[in-house]
Write a protein that holds these residues in place. Structure first.
Motif, mmCIF file in Angstrom:
data_model
loop_
_atom_site.group_PDB
_atom_site.id
_atom_site.type_symbol
_atom_site.label_atom_id
_atom_site.label_comp_id
_atom_site.label_asym_id
_atom_site.label_seq_id
_atom_site.Cartn_x
_atom_site.Cartn_y
_atom_site.Cartn_z
ATOM 1 N N ARG A 90 0.835 -1.205 0.000
ATOM 2 C CA ARG A 90 0.000 0.000 0.000
ATOM 3 C C ARG A 90 0.871 1.257 0.000
ATOM 4 O O ARG A 90 0.604 2.205 -0.729
ATOM 5 C CB ARG A 90 -0.920 -0.004 1.207
ATOM 6 N N ASP A 95 -2.980 3.814 -2.093
ATOM 7 C CA ASP A 95 -4.178 3.235 -1.488
ATOM 8 C C ASP A 95 -5.187 2.712 -2.491
ATOM 9 O O ASP A 95 -6.041 1.915 -2.155
ATOM 10 C CB ASP A 95 -4.886 4.276 -0.602
ATOM 11 N N VAL A 101 -9.891 0.131 -3.457
ATOM 12 C CA VAL A 101 -9.073 0.553 -2.325
ATOM 13 C C VAL A 101 -8.264 -0.636 -1.793
ATOM 14 O O VAL A 101 -8.769 -1.752 -1.699
ATOM 15 C CB VAL A 101 -9.972 1.126 -1.200
#
Length: 127
Positions: A90, A95, A101
């Motif tokens: 990440r 993100d 996501v």
């Protein structure tokens, strides 16, 4: 992720070895129990060797707890490694991407699932 895969392989090897050990353990246990029953019907037979063998079997049962503790530690470590890998990915890649996501598996809250570092004989419950 390579370390996680290695831990997964270790878990499978440990489980397979434990299943084999349990099969042999139950085989020996049933044989000893049958011999003790036969010896009980014949008071002239010395059963001290059989009693000693049963004591050794009790020690083997205690040692079988190792598999459960080791499995818990492996699973715990896999979760920690997965969380670290997810966070690194990440942080490096961001993100979001075209898939959505980034999901990061949270690390276990407890530092160690197994606080016991040795085994002693005593009353136990098998699986």
């Amino acid at each position: 992720m390579v370390a996680t895969n290695d831990l997964d392989r270790l878990q499978r090897l440990l489980s397979d070895a434990t299943e084999t050990l349990m099969g042999h353990f139950y085989g020996v246990s049933s044989q000893l129990t049958a011999l003790l029953r036969t010896a009980a019907q014949h008071p002239e037979i010395d059963t001290s060797g059989l009693q000693d063998a049963m004591q050794h079997m009790g020690g083997a049962v205690t040692a079988l707890q190792f598999q459960d503790m080791a499995s818990q530690l492996i699973h715990h470590t896999e979760r920690r490694l997965r969380s670290c890998a997810d966070r690194l990915a990440r942080d490096v890649m961001g993100d979001e991407d075209e898939d959505g996501v980034a999901v990061v598996e949270e690390a276990p809250l407890r530092p160690n699932p197994v606080t016991q570092d040795e085994m002693d004989a005593g009353s136990i419950e098998l699986f």
